[in-house]
Design a protein around this motif. Structure first.
Motif, PDB file in Angstrom:
ATOM      1  N   SER A 110       0.872  -1.172   0.000  1.00 12.09           N
ATOM      2  CA  SER A 110       0.000   0.000   0.000  1.00 12.09           C
ATOM      3  C   SER A 110       0.908   1.220   0.000  1.00 12.09           C
ATOM      4  N   ILE A 153      -6.940   3.506  -1.444  1.00 17.36           N
ATOM      5  CA  ILE A 153      -7.103   2.457  -0.446  1.00 17.36           C
ATOM      6  C   ILE A 153      -7.710   1.189  -1.047  1.00 17.36           C
ATOM      7  N   GLY A 154      -6.990   0.098  -0.963  1.00 16.04           N
ATOM      8  CA  GLY A 154      -7.497  -1.212  -1.341  1.00 16.04           C
ATOM      9  C   GLY A 154      -7.416  -1.555  -2.809  1.00 16.04           C
ATOM     10  N   SER A 155      -7.155  -0.584  -3.684  1.00 17.76           N
ATOM     11  CA  SER A 155      -7.191  -0.875  -5.122  1.00 17.76           C
ATOM     12  C   SER A 155      -6.107  -1.852  -5.532  1.00 17.76           C
ATOM     13  N   ALA A 192      -8.784  -0.925   4.794  1.00 15.42           N
ATOM     14  CA  ALA A 192      -8.982  -1.366   3.412  1.00 15.42           C
ATOM     15  C   ALA A 192      -9.950  -2.537   3.314  1.00 15.42           C
ATOM     16  N   THR A 193     -10.122  -3.295   4.393  1.00 18.01           N
ATOM     17  CA  THR A 193     -11.036  -4.437   4.336  1.00 18.01           C
ATOM     18  C   THR A 193     -12.482  -3.993   4.149  1.00 18.01           C
ATOM     19  N   SER A 194     -12.760  -2.710   4.371  1.00 19.89           N
ATOM     20  CA  SER A 194     -14.111  -2.191   4.164  1.00 19.89           C
ATOM     21  C   SER A 194     -14.332  -1.732   2.728  1.00 19.89           C
ATOM     22  N   GLN A 195     -13.294  -1.807   1.909  1.00 18.68           N
ATOM     23  CA  GLN A 195     -13.392  -1.379   0.524  1.00 18.68           C
ATOM     24  C   GLN A 195     -13.881  -2.511  -0.380  1.00 18.68           C
ATOM     25  N   GLY A 196     -14.673  -2.150  -1.372  1.00 23.84           N
ATOM     26  CA  GLY A 196     -15.198  -3.152  -2.294  1.00 23.84           C
ATOM     27  C   GLY A 196     -14.126  -3.862  -3.091  1.00 23.84           C
ATOM     28  N   ASP A 197     -13.041  -3.161  -3.433  1.00 24.67           N
ATOM     29  CA  ASP A 197     -11.975  -3.785  -4.209  1.00 24.67           C
ATOM     30  C   ASP A 197     -11.393  -4.998  -3.501  1.00 24.67           C
ATOM     31  N   GLN A 230     -15.537  -1.219  12.400  1.00 23.23           N
ATOM     32  CA  GLN A 230     -15.476  -1.728  11.041  1.00 23.23           C
ATOM     33  C   GLN A 230     -15.970  -3.166  10.911  1.00 23.23           C
TER      34      GLN A 230
END
Length: 390
Positions: A110, A153-155, A192-197, A230
């Motif tokens: 990251s 974030i998370g991508s 980042a675990t809350s991101q859709g990616d 979260q």
């Protein structure tokens, strides 16, 4: 996959949220003793071959990572960097996991994995080019098999999964050739675990049996939001929900992080598919230098985790096992001082890149529109310079 260890996470009872009460892999206690229990025998076997010299090498990388962090923070405070994401307290999770990588493995970080980059040999000054605004990246990803830092974030977790699927389709998995079989590891935080990616990445990795290790550094704070805001369950269970073997490890225990990652990478390289690792650690510094954690964290909590410093833990183990030498330790401090001096000098010397670099690396191959835009800009720049000279 087993995820049991002796006891609960080493946190103050008042700080334990429902999501935090769960067993985790631990091989070295906070006071530096080896943890020998039936439940961690498999992971203990993963570190049996490590010598005192190996432990010293881990200690060196952790100390240099900490010094890098302190110097970068100071440079930002002096106006030499636009921003900086601190990694203090996460050295064991990063250095321990990175030490398990093979040269052909590929890393997607990251923006906080300074210890991983230290272990992979990425030049310290190059790591700060992005934060100074002197470069869009800072290093050649192909040189160290480390992708550039990702700020979205998370991508990059989704990118890592796609890359792993490519490795799989290139036939570099499960051949039995230790020098060819490769895995991918991607590092991300609890926020980042809350991101859709990230969820999409877990879907693709699971159904394609991709050779990727999802290494979550749960430092317990997504900027000012605690993990309890979260998730109502420990985060490693996210992986289980997608059918991915998952494990929770003491992120301040460098040997446990090494062992867990070594097993996950071996599974990936052999064709066994993905693994989800949650390294339970603590962000001792700020989220970035624009953040003030004193506004949302209690001092008692910070003091509690400071007493569980991952560097101090490894130092205690080395002393307990006669691997410590004062002369050697002093040499590392001198090396850290030299690193600090170099960063202070060379980062300040980083000049602004030519404006035309904005047209480079846009596509992997030449693109007509980008070429036309570059030509227009160069003509504009030449005309402007000529006009100014009159």
């Amino acid at each position: 996959m087993p995820h049991t260890t002796p006891g609960e996470p080493d946190v103050a009872p008042a700080d334990i949220a429902p999501a935090d009460v769960d067993p985790l892999v631990q091989l070295v206690s906070p006071t530096g003793e080896r943890v020998v229990e039936p439940d961690n025998a498999t992971y203990r076997s993963r570190v049996d071959h490590l010598t005192s010299e190996d432990l010293r090498a881990l200690y060196r990388d952790m100390v240099l990572t900490r010094r890098f962090d302190d110097e970068a923070t100071a440079l930002q405070r002096q106006g030499e960097l636009a921003l900086y994401a601190q990694g203090r307290g996460q050295e064991a999770a990063q250095v321990g996991s990175a030490a398990a990588l093979a040269p052909q493995d590929y890393v997607f970080p990251s923006y906080r994995e300074h210890g991983v980059l230290q272990s992979r040999g990425v030049d310290p000054v190059d790591r700060l080019r992005l934060y100074r605004g002197a470069d869009h990246g800072g290093w050649d990803p192909a040189e160290h098999n480390v992708h550039l830092y990702t700020l979205v974030i998370g991508s990059h977790v989704l990118h890592a999964t796609g890359y792993a699927m490519g490795v799989q389709r290139d036939g570099a998995v499960g051949t039995g050739d230790a020098g060819r079989d490769a895995a991918v590891v991607t590092y991300f935080g609890d926020g980042a675990t809350s991101q859709g990616d990230v969820s999409e990445a877990l879907v693709f990795a699971a159904v394609n049996n991709a050779p990727v290790v999802f290494f979550l550094q749960n430092n317990q704070w997504a900027i000012s939001e605690p993990t309890s805001r979260q998730s109502r369950a420990p985060l490693y269970r996210r992986g289980e929900g997608f059918g991915i073997p998952s494990v929770r490890v003491d992120g301040n225990d460098v040997l446990a992080c090494y062992a867990v990652t070594a097993e996950a990478l071996e599974r990936a390289r052999s064709g066994g598919g993905p693994t989800f690792v949650e390294a339970y650690t603590y962000r001792m510094g700020a989220h970035t230098t624009s953040d003030d954690p004193s506004r949302y964290r209690a001092r008692a909590e910070e003091d509690h985790w400071a007493r569980r410093d991952p560097i101090d833990r490894l130092a205690a183990l080395l002393r307990a096992e006669d691997g410590w030498d004062d002369g050697w330790a002093a040499g590392i401090e001198r090396e850290a001082d030299a690193l600090g001096e170099r960063l202070r000098k060379e980062v300040r010397e980083l000049g602004a890149p030519p404006a035309t670099t904005m047209f480079e690396h846009v596509y992997a191959t030449e693109h007509a529109q980008v070429q036309a835009e570059r030509a227009w800009y160069e003509q504009y720049e030449n005309e402007t310079s000529t006009e100014a000279a009159r």
